[in-house]
Design an enzyme around this catalytic site. Sequence first.
Site, PDB file in Angstrom:
ATOM      1  N   VAL A  15      46.335  27.729  35.988  1.00  0.00           N
ATOM      2  CA  VAL A  15      47.704  26.589  35.474  1.00  0.00           C
ATOM      3  C   VAL A  15      48.135  25.477  36.173  1.00  0.00           C
ATOM      4  CG1 VAL A  15      49.854  26.106  33.933  1.00  0.00           C
ATOM      5  CG2 VAL A  15      47.900  27.080  32.542  1.00  0.00           C
ATOM      6  N   GLU A 149      51.654  23.338  28.257  1.00  0.00           N
ATOM      7  CA  GLU A 149      50.619  23.390  28.542  1.00  0.00           C
ATOM      8  C   GLU A 149      49.747  23.725  28.220  1.00  0.00           C
ATOM      9  OE1 GLU A 149      49.539  21.707  32.276  1.00  0.00           O
ATOM     10  OE2 GLU A 149      47.902  21.441  30.541  1.00  0.00           O
ATOM     11  N   GLU A 153      40.424  26.202  30.077  1.00  0.00           N
ATOM     12  CA  GLU A 153      39.597  26.038  31.192  1.00  0.00           C
ATOM     13  C   GLU A 153      38.389  25.821  30.891  1.00  0.00           C
ATOM     14  OE1 GLU A 153      39.822  31.044  31.067  1.00  0.00           O
ATOM     15  OE2 GLU A 153      42.333  30.619  31.432  1.00  0.00           O
ATOM     16  N   ASN A 206      48.039  26.793  19.503  1.00  0.00           N
ATOM     17  CA  ASN A 206      47.128  27.613  19.634  1.00  0.00           C
ATOM     18  C   ASN A 206      47.289  28.823  18.216  1.00  0.00           C
ATOM     19  OD1 ASN A 206      46.948  26.712  22.242  1.00  0.00           O
ATOM     20  ND2 ASN A 206      47.447  28.514  23.362  1.00  0.00           N
ATOM     21  N   CYS A 258      44.621  33.003  26.121  1.00  0.00           N
ATOM     22  CA  CYS A 258      45.683  32.258  25.415  1.00  0.00           C
ATOM     23  C   CYS A 258      45.115  33.060  23.519  1.00  0.00           C
ATOM     24  CB  CYS A 258      45.615  30.530  25.711  1.00  0.00           C
ATOM     25  SG  CYS A 258      46.183  30.720  26.652  1.00  0.00           S
ATOM     26  N   LYS A 261      46.780  36.402  22.040  1.00  0.00           N
ATOM     27  CA  LYS A 261      48.172  36.275  23.448  1.00  0.00           C
ATOM     28  C   LYS A 261      49.269  35.606  21.871  1.00  0.00           C
ATOM     29  CE  LYS A 261      49.285  34.469  27.131  1.00  0.00           C
ATOM     30  NZ  LYS A 261      50.119  33.650  27.172  1.00  0.00           N
ATOM     31  N   ARG A 325      39.524  37.553  30.026  1.00  0.00           N
ATOM     32  CA  ARG A 325      40.812  38.242  29.398  1.00  0.00           C
ATOM     33  C   ARG A 325      40.256  38.373  28.037  1.00  0.00           C
ATOM     34  NH1 ARG A 325      45.438  35.503  33.059  1.00  0.00           N
ATOM     35  NH2 ARG A 325      44.099  33.370  32.721  1.00  0.00           N
TER      36      ARG A 325
HETATM   37  P1  NAD Z   1      47.026  33.757  35.630  1.00  0.00           P
HETATM   38  O1  NAD Z   1      47.333  34.921  35.706  1.00  0.00           O
HETATM   39  O2  NAD Z   1      45.697  33.054  35.666  1.00  0.00           O
HETATM   40  O3  NAD Z   1      48.067  32.875  36.889  1.00  0.00           O
HETATM   41  C1  NAD Z   1      49.146  33.677  36.987  1.00  0.00           C
HETATM   42  C2  NAD Z   1      50.218  33.145  38.511  1.00  0.00           C
HETATM   43  O4  NAD Z   1      51.343  33.910  38.422  1.00  0.00           O
HETATM   44  C3  NAD Z   1      49.133  34.775  38.975  1.00  0.00           C
HETATM   45  O5  NAD Z   1      48.378  34.186  40.529  1.00  0.00           O
HETATM   46  C4  NAD Z   1      50.289  35.540  39.870  1.00  0.00           C
HETATM   47  O6  NAD Z   1      49.799  36.048  41.057  1.00  0.00           O
HETATM   48  C5  NAD Z   1      51.687  34.572  39.661  1.00  0.00           C
HETATM   49  N1  NAD Z   1      52.819  35.162  39.602  1.00  0.00           N
HETATM   50  C6  NAD Z   1      53.510  35.902  38.931  1.00  0.00           C
HETATM   51  N2  NAD Z   1      54.602  36.304  39.060  1.00  0.00           N
HETATM   52  C7  NAD Z   1      54.881  35.075  40.280  1.00  0.00           C
HETATM   53  C8  NAD Z   1      56.638  35.254  40.740  1.00  0.00           C
HETATM   54  N3  NAD Z   1      57.430  35.865  39.831  1.00  0.00           N
HETATM   55  N4  NAD Z   1      55.889  34.211  41.421  1.00  0.00           N
HETATM   56  C9  NAD Z   1      55.590  33.997  41.934  1.00  0.00           C
HETATM   57  N5  NAD Z   1      54.092  33.518  41.179  1.00  0.00           N
HETATM   58  C10 NAD Z   1      53.774  34.537  40.610  1.00  0.00           C
HETATM   59  O7  NAD Z   1      47.582  33.301  34.307  1.00  0.00           O
HETATM   60  P2  NAD Z   1      47.182  31.473  33.698  1.00  0.00           P
HETATM   61  O8  NAD Z   1      46.118  31.769  33.058  1.00  0.00           O
HETATM   62  O9  NAD Z   1      47.372  30.499  34.697  1.00  0.00           O
HETATM   63  O10 NAD Z   1      48.580  31.497  33.347  1.00  0.00           O
HETATM   64  C11 NAD Z   1      49.738  30.900  32.872  1.00  0.00           C
HETATM   65  C12 NAD Z   1      51.059  30.746  31.761  1.00  0.00           C
HETATM   66  O11 NAD Z   1      50.451  29.600  30.660  1.00  0.00           O
HETATM   67  C13 NAD Z   1      51.121  31.470  30.618  1.00  0.00           C
HETATM   68  O12 NAD Z   1      51.958  31.399  30.386  1.00  0.00           O
HETATM   69  C14 NAD Z   1      49.646  31.402  29.937  1.00  0.00           C
HETATM   70  O13 NAD Z   1      49.893  31.272  28.680  1.00  0.00           O
HETATM   71  C15 NAD Z   1      49.512  29.595  30.207  1.00  0.00           C
HETATM   72  N6  NAD Z   1      48.691  29.085  29.198  1.00  0.00           N
HETATM   73  C16 NAD Z   1      47.294  29.293  30.108  1.00  0.00           C
HETATM   74  C17 NAD Z   1      46.132  28.707  29.564  1.00  0.00           C
HETATM   75  C18 NAD Z   1      45.191  28.862  30.375  1.00  0.00           C
HETATM   76  O14 NAD Z   1      43.724  28.258  29.678  1.00  0.00           O
HETATM   77  N7  NAD Z   1      44.905  29.708  31.737  1.00  0.00           N
HETATM   78  C19 NAD Z   1      46.668  27.323  29.356  1.00  0.00           C
HETATM   79  C20 NAD Z   1      48.197  26.713  28.775  1.00  0.00           C
HETATM   80  C21 NAD Z   1      48.336  27.693  29.067  1.00  0.00           C
END
Ligand code: NAD
Length: 429
Positions: A15, A149, A153, A206, A258, A261, A325
């Site tokens: 994201v 968001e 993916e 979701n 997503c 969870k 995941r």
């Molecule tokens: P991800 O695991 O790919 O990325 C998370 C990033 O955050 C990692 O790079 C991690 O190192 C970093 N991080 C963790 N703690 C941190 C901190 N304290 N400071 C700075 N960086 C930090 O996660 P994602 O898939 O991008 O998802 C992020 C959020 O968006 C989640 O809440 C998820 O539910 C939501 N979301 C994901 C999607 C998807 O398709 N992946 C879609 C919509 C919403």
Amino acid sequence: MAEREPIGVIGTGYVGLVTAAGFAELGSDVYCIDIDESKIEGLKNGKIPIYEPGLTELIEKNRERMHFSTDISDALEHARLLFVAVGTPPTYSGDADLSAVHAVVASMPVSDHHALVMKSTVPAGTGDSIKRLFKETGKEQFSYVSCPEFLKEGSAVKDFLQPDRVVIGDDDDWAGDAVAQLYAPLDAPLVRTDINSAEMIKHASNAFLATKISFINEIANVCEATGADVVEVAKGMGLDDRIGPKFLQAGLGFGGSCFPKDVTALKQLAGNSGYHFQLLNSVIEVNELQKRRVMGKLEKHLGSLIGKRVGLLGLAFKPNTDDMREATSLVLSARLQAAGAQVVAYDPIAEEEARKLITGIEFASGAEEVAEGADAVVLVTEWDEFKALDFAMVAGKMKGDLLIDGRNALDPDAVRAAGLVYEGVGRGH
Ligand code: NAD
């Protein structure tokens, strides 16, 4: 181009990186922060840590405007809007793990001109508790916006640039308007609302999509008992405007970072507040059973799986991503091995991620190698290259003749014409 507001993006995962590249494309300078030093080092050198179609090109194109650092003060210095895109994975209790979000909140200074813009998926009520935390620590002037968001993916870049909607929940201060301004060039339907409702829109969306998948999977299972073809049924249902054709593809169940969870977190949120969300319990249970149904199909044709060689085509939770995941392949490969089968698998992109999570299986370098000597082959992820497979080649390489199409992505006639036995999901007799 009119001058665009610089922004910070905290968390450079799926994201965060897509959001950062998207806003850079729209003209903002973007200060990207992550605690993962090797990720940031890689990004500084043009190494993109995830596979997402079009993302590498978009980042390359906007390199000048994208700045990478592990130091949050770089973002605070240059930007007033700090988009939070850190992970919120599930905990053992099913609640969302908000520790990364809280670490970000704790690192914010006292300020009357910054705002946290929450992109991470968080349970309804999180904004309230963060604002309470701000108040307790003398940071009540720090603004807060919920901007969930919805990107998918595999098509995340397109989803950023052409969103179905943008949801902004805020307290009617400057920050909500500033976020709306940033999204304005996309000309997307805009939902301006309160923070609690914005948070709930994400979880409810979701949960509804997951419900649609579990519903069609149950219909597919009934089709198997009655001889109807779920593909025909879904086509006929989907033409009804009130139903729509999307998310009516029966298969091996939903996975990914997503849906599982978020559905569990919503169920848990309801439970914590004293409400038993019965429907979501079923949605989750149906999905768990669906991942395992393929075992029954294999045993129906092969008898005991002890010593049988089963090939898996695809491992990622869906095509066009390397995200493993909660992928169905994790459950399937473990179940197969527990039943005594030898498992060989191939995924065009996700092998590196899969190797971190799956043990005891062979990784093949292509579909041909998966078919070699296999008693059965199961299509797990519907990558395009599997849809275009030469089934005569597959049949020629296999020891047995069973092809299970776990995503109803193949043409049953073409598979049968190659001399293979075709088993889809809910495809009748
Ligand atoms: P991800 O695991 O790919 O990325 C998370 C990033 O955050 C990692 O790079 C991690 O190192 C970093 N991080 C963790 N703690 C941190 C901190 N304290 N400071 C700075 N960086 C930090 O996660 P994602 O898939 O991008 O998802 C992020 C959020 O968006 C989640 O809440 C998820 O539910 C939501 N979301 C994901 C999607 C998807 O398709 N992946 C879609 C919509 C919403």
